[in-house]
Write a protein that holds these residues in place. Sequence first.
Motif, PDB file in Angstrom:
ATOM      1  N   MET A 213       5.635  12.403   2.041  1.00 22.34           N
ATOM      2  CA  MET A 213       5.815  11.779   0.767  1.00 22.34           C
ATOM      3  C   MET A 213       7.449  11.585   0.503  1.00 22.34           C
ATOM      4  O   MET A 213       7.612  10.357  -0.316  1.00 22.34           O
ATOM      5  N   ASP A 214       8.063  12.479   0.760  1.00 21.86           N
ATOM      6  CA  ASP A 214       9.891  12.353   0.227  1.00 21.86           C
ATOM      7  C   ASP A 214      10.361  11.217   1.269  1.00 21.86           C
ATOM      8  O   ASP A 214      11.391  11.653   1.801  1.00 21.86           O
ATOM      9  N   ARG A 215       9.779  10.121   1.122  1.00 21.50           N
ATOM     10  CA  ARG A 215      10.560   8.758   1.740  1.00 21.50           C
ATOM     11  C   ARG A 215      10.323   7.680   1.220  1.00 21.50           C
ATOM     12  O   ARG A 215       9.693   7.525   0.145  1.00 21.50           O
ATOM     13  N   CYS A 216      11.397   6.731   1.276  1.00 23.75           N
ATOM     14  CA  CYS A 216      11.337   5.336   0.657  1.00 23.75           C
ATOM     15  C   CYS A 216      10.943   4.308   1.560  1.00 23.75           C
ATOM     16  O   CYS A 216      11.175   4.435   2.806  1.00 23.75           O
ATOM     17  N   ILE A 217      10.345   3.343   0.970  1.00 21.13           N
ATOM     18  CA  ILE A 217       9.998   1.998   2.117  1.00 21.13           C
ATOM     19  C   ILE A 217      10.525   0.642   0.989  1.00 21.13           C
ATOM     20  O   ILE A 217      10.558   0.806  -0.280  1.00 21.13           O
ATOM     21  N   VAL A 218      10.930  -0.146   1.964  1.00 21.90           N
ATOM     22  CA  VAL A 218      11.607  -1.303   1.216  1.00 21.90           C
ATOM     23  C   VAL A 218      10.621  -2.474   1.525  1.00 21.90           C
ATOM     24  O   VAL A 218      10.213  -2.796   2.787  1.00 21.90           O
ATOM     25  N   LEU A 219      10.167  -3.073   0.650  1.00 17.94           N
ATOM     26  CA  LEU A 219       9.378  -4.471   0.872  1.00 17.94           C
ATOM     27  C   LEU A 219      10.241  -5.660   0.516  1.00 17.94           C
ATOM     28  O   LEU A 219      10.670  -5.828  -0.563  1.00 17.94           O
ATOM     29  N   VAL A 220      10.290  -6.695   1.510  1.00 15.97           N
ATOM     30  CA  VAL A 220      11.375  -7.758   1.208  1.00 15.97           C
ATOM     31  C   VAL A 220      10.594  -8.987   1.125  1.00 15.97           C
ATOM     32  O   VAL A 220       9.785  -9.349   2.405  1.00 15.97           O
ATOM     33  N   ASP A 221      10.501  -9.714   0.162  1.00 13.50           N
ATOM     34  CA  ASP A 221      10.217 -11.058   0.214  1.00 13.50           C
ATOM     35  C   ASP A 221      11.379 -11.653   0.691  1.00 13.50           C
ATOM     36  O   ASP A 221      12.406 -12.355  -0.109  1.00 13.50           O
ATOM     37  N   ALA A 222      11.419 -12.263   2.017  1.00 17.45           N
ATOM     38  CA  ALA A 222      12.528 -13.007   2.666  1.00 17.45           C
ATOM     39  C   ALA A 222      12.712 -14.251   1.981  1.00 17.45           C
ATOM     40  O   ALA A 222      13.779 -14.827   1.817  1.00 17.45           O
ATOM     41  N   GLY A 223      11.573 -15.173   1.405  1.00 14.41           N
ATOM     42  CA  GLY A 223      11.718 -16.469   0.726  1.00 14.41           C
ATOM     43  C   GLY A 223      12.752 -16.232  -0.527  1.00 14.41           C
ATOM     44  O   GLY A 223      13.456 -17.179  -0.655  1.00 14.41           O
ATOM     45  N   TYR A 224      12.326 -15.195  -1.133  1.00 12.78           N
ATOM     46  CA  TYR A 224      13.027 -14.970  -2.514  1.00 12.78           C
ATOM     47  C   TYR A 224      14.520 -14.690  -2.123  1.00 12.78           C
ATOM     48  O   TYR A 224      15.374 -15.176  -2.532  1.00 12.78           O
TER      49      TYR A 224
ATOM     50  N   SER B 209      20.558   5.238  -0.596  1.00  9.72           N
ATOM     51  CA  SER B 209      21.617   5.968  -1.601  1.00  9.72           C
ATOM     52  C   SER B 209      20.904   5.936  -3.042  1.00  9.72           C
ATOM     53  O   SER B 209      21.067   6.802  -3.817  1.00  9.72           O
ATOM     54  N   GLU B 210      20.132   4.787  -3.246  1.00  7.58           N
ATOM     55  CA  GLU B 210      19.636   4.706  -4.873  1.00  7.58           C
ATOM     56  C   GLU B 210      18.514   5.455  -4.866  1.00  7.58           C
ATOM     57  O   GLU B 210      18.226   6.312  -5.830  1.00  7.58           O
TER      58      GLU B 210
ATOM     59  N   CYS C 273       4.868   7.347   0.840  1.00  2.00           N
ATOM     60  CA  CYS C 273       6.153   7.317   0.249  1.00  2.00           C
ATOM     61  C   CYS C 273       6.274   7.916  -1.064  1.00  2.00           C
ATOM     62  O   CYS C 273       5.103   7.861  -1.810  1.00  2.00           O
ATOM     63  N   SER C 274       7.439   8.210  -1.562  1.00  2.00           N
ATOM     64  CA  SER C 274       7.482   8.567  -3.063  1.00  2.00           C
ATOM     65  C   SER C 274       8.041   7.541  -3.610  1.00  2.00           C
ATOM     66  O   SER C 274       8.008   7.385  -5.043  1.00  2.00           O
ATOM     67  N   ASP C 275       8.865   6.620  -3.050  1.00  2.00           N
ATOM     68  CA  ASP C 275       9.739   5.422  -3.805  1.00  2.00           C
ATOM     69  C   ASP C 275       9.441   4.174  -2.929  1.00  2.00           C
ATOM     70  O   ASP C 275       9.589   4.195  -1.589  1.00  2.00           O
TER      71      ASP C 275
ATOM     72  N   ALA D 108       7.445   5.878  -7.313  1.00  2.00           N
ATOM     73  CA  ALA D 108       8.589   5.266  -8.128  1.00  2.00           C
ATOM     74  C   ALA D 108       8.929   3.716  -7.594  1.00  2.00           C
ATOM     75  O   ALA D 108       9.082   3.807  -6.405  1.00  2.00           O
ATOM     76  N   VAL D 109       8.989   2.813  -8.501  1.00  2.00           N
ATOM     77  CA  VAL D 109       9.103   1.441  -8.181  1.00  2.00           C
ATOM     78  C   VAL D 109      10.455   0.997  -8.498  1.00  2.00           C
ATOM     79  O   VAL D 109      10.811   1.093  -9.641  1.00  2.00           O
ATOM     80  N   HIS D 110      11.326   0.661  -7.529  1.00  2.00           N
ATOM     81  CA  HIS D 110      12.861   0.140  -7.704  1.00  2.00           C
ATOM     82  C   HIS D 110      12.645  -1.236  -7.452  1.00  2.00           C
ATOM     83  O   HIS D 110      12.102  -1.740  -6.283  1.00  2.00           O
TER      84      HIS D 110
END
Length: 409
Positions: free
Chosen positions: A1-12, A47-48, A116-118, A141-143
Amino acid sequence: MDRCIVLVDAGYLLGAAASLLAGEPSRSRITVDHAALVQGLREQAESETERPLLRIYWFDGAPDRVPQPEHRRLRVMPRVTVRLGALTRSDGRWAQKGVDAAMHAELTELARNRACSDVVLVTGDGDLLPGMMAAKEHGVAVHLWAVQAADGDYNQSEDLVAEADERRVLDRTWITKAVRAKELGGICAPPPAPRPEIAAILSAPLPDSGLAPTAERTPEETEHPSGGGGSDHGAQERVPAPKGVPTPKDLAALRAPGAQPAQPAQHPTTATLRWSSDKGWVDRPGAAPEPSEVASMPTLAQVTTAEQRWADREEDITTVGGDPYEVGQVFARRWIGRLGDQGHLQNLSGMYPRIPHRIDGELLRYAARFGLLAHKDDQIDEHDRYAIRAGFWREIDVRTATEHAPAGD
């Protein structure tokens, strides 16, 4: 759970970066160092969120969902997963289809499975609002990250901004670590220095008569359009050329029997014009006959082993950027390095600017792997063809100059 995942909209992400750096949202106006971009996203996210990265999901569109060169490079990077939607053309503009739905499905599934947690979202589309709300309900948590807007205003949905737990703006300083604007006015790399004999032919005045008719145009003429024009039969004076550059057929006429150039001294007798077509070398009036060395000149495929072919594919995926000029250089570098008889290299250098048809066709097919067809009816853009061949000749020039440098230089 204590992990982060990044979702990237490449078009944006890349469209906003292009607007910021180049003044318009076209991704063709920027070059991207994907390795640096992915590393920057990872470091910023860890970092964040103060959590180790599990994975970066890269969402983008592609024609028929076929991975493009940048997608092939991204998906072999550590901790990167590529998800592709469709890229369709409507009213002269390209639009992504299915990317938002894929991001929504991935976001809700990750949150439901407590993977994930974030979650870091790099997007601006308000269609992801339900997915963001669902993720928050599952304790994630959503960043929300934005790219600095070129006009200083929001380039994200205000509903997304309001719903996010944390928000960050990726400013120009951050973006330029991995993205830069292309220079205007042509190919990204300088073209080869013009060769004296070709420059002499192109600068020579056209004859007042005897030019070949322009109704029938060869493949070479289609590929290298020019402003030169022929004389009408019986006309008293020649129609001025719009750009003053003769066509290949005009150049052939300069060498044709009976042609009377205005200043014959300016036409070097060593200058020859060779033609190629789908059937190989074709003789034209005034052109040199097919050189015997062409038939014995091997293609890259003929001098490449299975092991080298595997290594080439790996290099294409991981390090070759896909710039047309660079593609021509890479192809020439491999071909030169594997030639058993270096005499072929000297023969080829003497044929400038014509590349033997078999090698030229192989070069353009290789370039097509990098998305240089540009979705234009499966034809490589004329400007890109010039850049590809310019890169090829620059590599040939470098090698021949090195091999023929005087001793002690």
